[in-house]
Design a protein around this motif. Structure first.
Motif, PDB file in Angstrom:
ATOM      1  N   GLY A 185       0.797  -1.229   0.000  1.00 22.54           N
ATOM      2  CA  GLY A 185       0.000   0.000   0.000  1.00 22.54           C
ATOM      3  C   GLY A 185       0.824   1.271   0.000  1.00 22.54           C
ATOM      4  O   GLY A 185       0.301   2.349   0.267  1.00 22.54           O
TER       5      GLY A 185
ATOM      6  N   GLU B 298       4.320   5.351 -10.162  1.00 25.92           N
ATOM      7  CA  GLU B 298       3.183   5.523  -9.244  1.00 25.92           C
ATOM      8  C   GLU B 298       3.005   6.978  -8.821  1.00 25.92           C
ATOM      9  O   GLU B 298       1.913   7.373  -8.432  1.00 25.92           O
ATOM     10  CB  GLU B 298       3.379   4.673  -7.984  1.00 25.92           C
ATOM     11  CG  GLU B 298       3.403   3.193  -8.222  1.00 25.92           C
ATOM     12  CD  GLU B 298       3.772   2.431  -6.963  1.00 25.92           C
ATOM     13  OE1 GLU B 298       2.954   1.608  -6.530  1.00 25.92           O
ATOM     14  OE2 GLU B 298       4.865   2.668  -6.416  1.00 25.92           O
TER      15      GLU B 298
ATOM     16  N   LYS C 116       1.146  13.018  -9.819  1.00 25.07           N
ATOM     17  CA  LYS C 116       0.149  12.882  -8.766  1.00 25.07           C
ATOM     18  C   LYS C 116       0.180  14.102  -7.853  1.00 25.07           C
ATOM     19  O   LYS C 116       1.133  14.875  -7.836  1.00 25.07           O
ATOM     20  CB  LYS C 116       0.400  11.623  -7.925  1.00 25.07           C
ATOM     21  CG  LYS C 116       0.380  10.338  -8.721  1.00 25.07           C
ATOM     22  CD  LYS C 116      -0.990   9.970  -9.174  1.00 25.07           C
ATOM     23  CE  LYS C 116      -0.938   8.623  -9.865  1.00 25.07           C
ATOM     24  NZ  LYS C 116      -2.182   8.138 -10.326  1.00 25.07           N
TER      25      LYS C 116
ATOM     26  N   LYS D 148      -2.694  14.353  -1.175  1.00 23.86           N
ATOM     27  CA  LYS D 148      -3.980  14.585  -0.518  1.00 23.86           C
ATOM     28  C   LYS D 148      -3.775  15.036   0.924  1.00 23.86           C
ATOM     29  O   LYS D 148      -4.658  15.639   1.519  1.00 23.86           O
ATOM     30  CB  LYS D 148      -4.820  13.302  -0.520  1.00 23.86           C
ATOM     31  CG  LYS D 148      -5.346  12.939  -1.891  1.00 23.86           C
ATOM     32  CD  LYS D 148      -5.887  11.541  -2.003  1.00 23.86           C
ATOM     33  CE  LYS D 148      -7.074  11.187  -1.192  1.00 23.86           C
ATOM     34  NZ  LYS D 148      -7.572   9.813  -1.505  1.00 23.86           N
ATOM     35  N   ARG D 149      -2.616  14.706   1.484  1.00 22.77           N
ATOM     36  CA  ARG D 149      -2.273  15.110   2.850  1.00 22.77           C
ATOM     37  C   ARG D 149      -0.781  15.388   2.905  1.00 22.77           C
ATOM     38  O   ARG D 149      -0.065  15.148   1.941  1.00 22.77           O
ATOM     39  CB  ARG D 149      -2.682  14.037   3.858  1.00 22.77           C
ATOM     40  CG  ARG D 149      -1.958  12.719   3.716  1.00 22.77           C
ATOM     41  CD  ARG D 149      -2.456  11.739   4.775  1.00 22.77           C
ATOM     42  NE  ARG D 149      -1.907  10.423   4.624  1.00 22.77           N
ATOM     43  CZ  ARG D 149      -0.852   9.976   5.285  1.00 22.77           C
ATOM     44  NH1 ARG D 149      -0.213  10.762   6.128  1.00 22.77           N
ATOM     45  NH2 ARG D 149      -0.419   8.748   5.105  1.00 22.77           N
TER      46      ARG D 149
ATOM     47  N   PRO E  13       1.977   6.646   1.346  1.00 20.07           N
ATOM     48  CA  PRO E  13       0.842   5.731   1.177  1.00 20.07           C
ATOM     49  C   PRO E  13       0.091   6.041  -0.117  1.00 20.07           C
ATOM     50  O   PRO E  13      -0.068   7.204  -0.491  1.00 20.07           O
ATOM     51  CB  PRO E  13      -0.044   6.024   2.386  1.00 20.07           C
ATOM     52  CG  PRO E  13       0.825   6.757   3.357  1.00 20.07           C
ATOM     53  CD  PRO E  13       1.860   7.464   2.543  1.00 20.07           C
ATOM     54  N   VAL E  14      -0.365   5.003  -0.801  1.00 20.64           N
ATOM     55  CA  VAL E  14      -1.130   5.174  -2.031  1.00 20.64           C
ATOM     56  C   VAL E  14      -2.398   5.987  -1.751  1.00 20.64           C
ATOM     57  O   VAL E  14      -2.841   6.760  -2.590  1.00 20.64           O
ATOM     58  CB  VAL E  14      -1.486   3.793  -2.640  1.00 20.64           C
ATOM     59  CG1 VAL E  14      -2.420   3.926  -3.825  1.00 20.64           C
ATOM     60  CG2 VAL E  14      -0.219   3.066  -3.046  1.00 20.64           C
ATOM     61  N   THR E  15      -2.950   5.855  -0.558  1.00 23.03           N
ATOM     62  CA  THR E  15      -4.165   6.589  -0.194  1.00 23.03           C
ATOM     63  C   THR E  15      -3.901   8.070   0.040  1.00 23.03           C
ATOM     64  O   THR E  15      -4.851   8.837   0.168  1.00 23.03           O
ATOM     65  CB  THR E  15      -4.804   5.991   1.071  1.00 23.03           C
ATOM     66  OG1 THR E  15      -3.848   6.024   2.139  1.00 23.03           O
ATOM     67  CG2 THR E  15      -5.254   4.559   0.831  1.00 23.03           C
ATOM     68  N   ALA E  16      -2.635   8.479   0.087  1.00 21.29           N
ATOM     69  CA  ALA E  16      -2.294   9.878   0.341  1.00 21.29           C
ATOM     70  C   ALA E  16      -2.039  10.656  -0.940  1.00 21.29           C
ATOM     71  O   ALA E  16      -1.666  11.824  -0.887  1.00 21.29           O
ATOM     72  CB  ALA E  16      -1.076   9.966   1.252  1.00 21.29           C
TER      73      ALA E  16
ATOM     74  N   ARG F  43      -3.407  11.429  -5.208  1.00 20.20           N
ATOM     75  CA  ARG F  43      -4.520  11.341  -6.154  1.00 20.20           C
ATOM     76  C   ARG F  43      -4.050  11.867  -7.505  1.00 20.20           C
ATOM     77  O   ARG F  43      -3.013  12.525  -7.605  1.00 20.20           O
ATOM     78  CB  ARG F  43      -5.727  12.144  -5.668  1.00 20.20           C
ATOM     79  CG  ARG F  43      -5.448  13.643  -5.577  1.00 20.20           C
ATOM     80  CD  ARG F  43      -6.711  14.459  -5.388  1.00 20.20           C
ATOM     81  NE  ARG F  43      -6.438  15.850  -5.114  1.00 20.20           N
ATOM     82  CZ  ARG F  43      -6.125  16.761  -6.026  1.00 20.20           C
ATOM     83  NH1 ARG F  43      -6.039  16.427  -7.287  1.00 20.20           N
ATOM     84  NH2 ARG F  43      -5.895  18.017  -5.687  1.00 20.20           N
TER      85      ARG F  43
ATOM     86  N   ASP G 251     -13.776  10.311 -12.938  1.00 20.47           N
ATOM     87  CA  ASP G 251     -14.512  10.652 -11.709  1.00 20.47           C
ATOM     88  C   ASP G 251     -15.950  11.019 -12.023  1.00 20.47           C
ATOM     89  O   ASP G 251     -16.247  11.623 -13.053  1.00 20.47           O
ATOM     90  CB  ASP G 251     -13.862  11.838 -10.987  1.00 20.47           C
ATOM     91  CG  ASP G 251     -12.567  11.480 -10.304  1.00 20.47           C
ATOM     92  OD1 ASP G 251     -12.235  10.285 -10.246  1.00 20.47           O
ATOM     93  OD2 ASP G 251     -11.886  12.403  -9.818  1.00 20.47           O
TER      94      ASP G 251
END
Length: 173
Positions: free
Chosen positions: A80, A87, A91, A94-95, A104-107, A109, A145
């Motif tokens: 993750g 990657e 990008k 986000k934080r 983190p991939v979730t951080a 977009r 989106d």
């Protein structure tokens, strides 16, 4: 026998918690090493990218804000986490991303293709029929989106998908 097993289990749990909490990457900095040292380290350790400075939310991740490090032999990046240039290319954070820590991939977009309040063309297609209208986006979005748009003529709010060319495709509901 119970002592060594519980001790190993405790160490594994502690390592998992540290990684999940954003513990720093266990790595060796590639700066200041000879080419032979780097080549031999890469043969045994995994090369990853981490921030070399604070990257703030909404900021595009630039190659200059990242540095390549080689993980200590035997260490592997946690699942993750984004650590390759493919990657991270183009990008947006986000934080806040801190130096020396995995990303983190979730951080991250994709960059917005349409901004909030932008004038866009909205298309509806059914077979040979194509209807287009002018609209204003009510939220930002990247390609693919689902966002909300206000039809300029009717004032109605509709949902549509952002296409790669910046137009919005709506479907029948």
């Amino acid at each position: 026998m119970a002592g060594p097993i519980s001790s190993a289990l405790r160490r594994t749990a502690l390592a998992t918690v540290l990684v999940a909490a954003g513990a720093p990457a266990f790595a060796q900095d590639a700066a200041g090493q000879s080419a032979n040292q780097i080549a031999s380290a890469q043969a045994t350790g995994e090369a990853v990218l981490i921030p070399n400075r604070v990257i703030y939310p909404g900021e595009t991740i630039e190659p200059a804000s990242l540095k390549q490090v080689t993980l200590i032999p035997g260490k592997h990046k946690p699942d993750g986490m984004a650590t390759r240039s493919e990657e991270l290319q183009g990008k947006v954070a986000k934080r806040t991303l801190l130096p020396g820590r995995y990303i983190p991939v979730t951080a991250i977009r994709d960059a917005w293709l349409v901004e909030q309040g932008a004038s866009v063309q909205v298309y509806f297609t059914a077979g040979a029929l194509t209807i287009s209208a002018a609209g204003v986006t009510l939220q930002p979005g990247a390609a693919g989106d689902q966002i909300k748009i206000r039809n300029i003529d009717s004032g109605k709010i509709i949902s549509g998908t952002v296409m790669a060319d910046g137009t919005i495709k709506v479907g029948a509901s």
